[in-house]
Design a protein around this motif. Sequence first.
Motif, PDB file in Angstrom:
ATOM      1  N   LYS A 269       0.821  -1.209   0.000  1.00  0.00           N
ATOM      2  CA  LYS A 269       0.000   0.000   0.000  1.00  0.00           C
ATOM      3  C   LYS A 269       0.857   1.262   0.000  1.00  0.00           C
ATOM      4  O   LYS A 269       0.442   2.302  -0.512  1.00  0.00           O
ATOM      5  N   ASP A 270       2.061   1.161   0.584  1.00  0.00           N
ATOM      6  CA  ASP A 270       2.925   2.337   0.659  1.00  0.00           C
ATOM      7  C   ASP A 270       3.972   2.378  -0.456  1.00  0.00           C
ATOM      8  O   ASP A 270       4.956   3.112  -0.367  1.00  0.00           O
ATOM      9  N   THR A 271       3.760   1.613  -1.510  1.00  0.00           N
ATOM     10  CA  THR A 271       4.714   1.590  -2.619  1.00  0.00           C
ATOM     11  C   THR A 271       4.806   2.961  -3.292  1.00  0.00           C
ATOM     12  O   THR A 271       3.778   3.580  -3.592  1.00  0.00           O
ATOM     13  N   LEU A 272       6.019   3.413  -3.527  1.00  0.00           N
ATOM     14  CA  LEU A 272       6.213   4.663  -4.264  1.00  0.00           C
ATOM     15  C   LEU A 272       5.892   4.429  -5.731  1.00  0.00           C
ATOM     16  O   LEU A 272       6.443   3.531  -6.365  1.00  0.00           O
ATOM     17  N   MET A 273       4.991   5.242  -6.281  1.00  0.00           N
ATOM     18  CA  MET A 273       4.593   5.085  -7.668  1.00  0.00           C
ATOM     19  C   MET A 273       5.596   5.805  -8.578  1.00  0.00           C
ATOM     20  O   MET A 273       5.408   6.954  -8.979  1.00  0.00           O
ATOM     21  N   THR A 274       6.695   5.135  -8.879  1.00  0.00           N
ATOM     22  CA  THR A 274       7.704   5.700  -9.769  1.00  0.00           C
ATOM     23  C   THR A 274       7.194   5.697 -11.207  1.00  0.00           C
ATOM     24  O   THR A 274       6.254   4.968 -11.539  1.00  0.00           O
ATOM     25  N   PRO A 275       7.792   6.505 -12.087  1.00  0.00           N
ATOM     26  CA  PRO A 275       7.390   6.462 -13.493  1.00  0.00           C
ATOM     27  C   PRO A 275       7.507   5.065 -14.095  1.00  0.00           C
ATOM     28  O   PRO A 275       6.659   4.650 -14.889  1.00  0.00           O
ATOM     29  N   ALA A 276       8.540   4.316 -13.706  1.00  0.00           N
ATOM     30  CA  ALA A 276       8.721   2.967 -14.248  1.00  0.00           C
ATOM     31  C   ALA A 276       7.572   2.056 -13.830  1.00  0.00           C
ATOM     32  O   ALA A 276       7.025   1.302 -14.641  1.00  0.00           O
ATOM     33  N   LEU A 277       7.175   2.124 -12.557  1.00  0.00           N
ATOM     34  CA  LEU A 277       6.081   1.287 -12.074  1.00  0.00           C
ATOM     35  C   LEU A 277       4.742   1.753 -12.625  1.00  0.00           C
ATOM     36  O   LEU A 277       3.885   0.944 -13.002  1.00  0.00           O
ATOM     37  N   SER A 278       4.541   3.059 -12.672  1.00  0.00           N
ATOM     38  CA  SER A 278       3.281   3.601 -13.180  1.00  0.00           C
ATOM     39  C   SER A 278       3.027   3.190 -14.625  1.00  0.00           C
ATOM     40  O   SER A 278       1.926   2.767 -14.993  1.00  0.00           O
ATOM     41  N   THR A 279       4.056   3.278 -15.452  1.00  0.00           N
ATOM     42  CA  THR A 279       3.884   2.888 -16.858  1.00  0.00           C
ATOM     43  C   THR A 279       3.709   1.384 -16.996  1.00  0.00           C
ATOM     44  O   THR A 279       2.971   0.917 -17.866  1.00  0.00           O
ATOM     45  N   PHE A 280       4.359   0.613 -16.116  1.00  0.00           N
ATOM     46  CA  PHE A 280       4.178  -0.837 -16.161  1.00  0.00           C
ATOM     47  C   PHE A 280       2.732  -1.205 -15.840  1.00  0.00           C
ATOM     48  O   PHE A 280       2.130  -2.058 -16.505  1.00  0.00           O
ATOM     49  N   LEU A 281       2.161  -0.553 -14.833  1.00  0.00           N
ATOM     50  CA  LEU A 281       0.774  -0.827 -14.466  1.00  0.00           C
ATOM     51  C   LEU A 281      -0.178  -0.458 -15.598  1.00  0.00           C
ATOM     52  O   LEU A 281      -1.142  -1.179 -15.878  1.00  0.00           O
ATOM     53  N   SER A 282       0.096   0.647 -16.268  1.00  0.00           N
ATOM     54  CA  SER A 282      -0.750   1.058 -17.400  1.00  0.00           C
ATOM     55  C   SER A 282      -0.688   0.041 -18.530  1.00  0.00           C
ATOM     56  O   SER A 282      -1.719  -0.340 -19.103  1.00  0.00           O
ATOM     57  N   GLU A 283       0.526  -0.410 -18.842  1.00  0.00           N
ATOM     58  CA  GLU A 283       0.685  -1.410 -19.897  1.00  0.00           C
ATOM     59  C   GLU A 283       0.038  -2.737 -19.491  1.00  0.00           C
ATOM     60  O   GLU A 283      -0.576  -3.425 -20.309  1.00  0.00           O
ATOM     61  N   MET A 284       0.173  -3.096 -18.217  1.00  0.00           N
ATOM     62  CA  MET A 284      -0.413  -4.338 -17.720  1.00  0.00           C
ATOM     63  C   MET A 284      -1.930  -4.310 -17.837  1.00  0.00           C
ATOM     64  O   MET A 284      -2.558  -5.276 -18.309  1.00  0.00           O
ATOM     65  N   ARG A 285      -2.544  -3.214 -17.411  1.00  0.00           N
ATOM     66  CA  ARG A 285      -4.008  -3.102 -17.470  1.00  0.00           C
ATOM     67  C   ARG A 285      -4.506  -3.126 -18.911  1.00  0.00           C
ATOM     68  O   ARG A 285      -5.534  -3.735 -19.215  1.00  0.00           O
ATOM     69  N   SER A 286      -3.772  -2.470 -19.789  1.00  0.00           N
ATOM     70  CA  SER A 286      -4.162  -2.494 -21.196  1.00  0.00           C
ATOM     71  C   SER A 286      -4.023  -3.884 -21.791  1.00  0.00           C
ATOM     72  O   SER A 286      -4.880  -4.331 -22.556  1.00  0.00           O
ATOM     73  N   HIS A 287      -2.970  -4.589 -21.410  1.00  0.00           N
ATOM     74  CA  HIS A 287      -2.701  -5.907 -21.943  1.00  0.00           C
ATOM     75  C   HIS A 287      -3.758  -6.921 -21.505  1.00  0.00           C
ATOM     76  O   HIS A 287      -4.183  -7.777 -22.298  1.00  0.00           O
ATOM     77  N   PHE A 288      -4.187  -6.833 -20.251  1.00  0.00           N
ATOM     78  CA  PHE A 288      -5.125  -7.820 -19.724  1.00  0.00           C
ATOM     79  C   PHE A 288      -6.591  -7.374 -19.764  1.00  0.00           C
ATOM     80  O   PHE A 288      -7.458  -8.098 -19.284  1.00  0.00           O
ATOM     81  N   SER A 289      -6.841  -6.204 -20.307  1.00  0.00           N
ATOM     82  CA  SER A 289      -8.222  -5.708 -20.354  1.00  0.00           C
ATOM     83  C   SER A 289      -9.051  -6.521 -21.347  1.00  0.00           C
ATOM     84  O   SER A 289      -8.541  -7.052 -22.322  1.00  0.00           O
TER      85      SER A 289
END
Length: 289
Positions: A269-289
């Motif tokens: 829950k306290d993970t820092l949302m770095t640009p690298a992680l933020s873009t990974f999450l965006s790509e992940m959500r798009s990939h599995f949507s």
Amino acid sequence: MDIQLLKVFFTTAQEGSISKAANKLNFAQSNVTHKIQQLEADLQTQLFYRHNRGITLTPSGQTLITYAEKILHVIQEARLAVGDAAVPAGQLHIGSLEATAAVRLPALLTKYHSEYPAVDLSLITGPTEQHLHGVLHYELNGAFVSGPVDHPELVQENIIEEEMVLVTPLSHPPVQSIHDIQLRTVLVFPSGCTYRSKLSQMLQEEGISPEKMMEFASLETIIGCVSAGLGISLMPRSMVAVSEQQGRVRCHTISDKHAVAQTVFIMRKDTLMTPALSTFLSEMRSHFS
């Protein structure tokens, strides 16, 4: 509290040895001992028991280790946060189940690497328990694990649901229930694997005791041994689909509560949302949507 002293303490506790800590930190052993003594004097408490077999954390040391881990992680986060926030770069450590990594992630990872080449992405495969530990202890930024996960320090995001099938040699007759299984040797991944737990629970509920449980770390090894007639296994259909199409193994549908395995992505829950992680999450959500 001196941060360098805290780092020496944390490294020594992790390594379980002053000599190993000294080697990892590139310090002299006497230097490590002195810094620990400095920290103990500052806190006015003993942090380690010293004995012939090495060192062991005292109750005070056990309390401090949790805070030390968080403090050192926050310092690392601070360094990342004041960097260039516009460009995804730096290290990104993601954990994954082997099945998910082999079947579901190659296209996602290829696209991510192509679009964000400055990110040093590491994918670590292993069982759910290993990745829960890695995420909770800040060793992983996030992980694909078997769900659902209920932990007060974690958040989860549903990714996919996998159909679980019994995998047998091609020559095995059709299976209507687990009692139709003719081979009593089961082939499983190492301890901590959810698929292994599902198979063990299913057999136990039906009152079936396998003659032998053989453990393998490799998916291909398990499939090869099943194909050769050594035993049976329980896996997601996606993991064995190609082998089934090639005529190497036979898959049998199960119709009870063990028929579905859920995969979720977890983070602290306290993970820092770095640009690298933020873009990974965006790509992940798009990939599995």
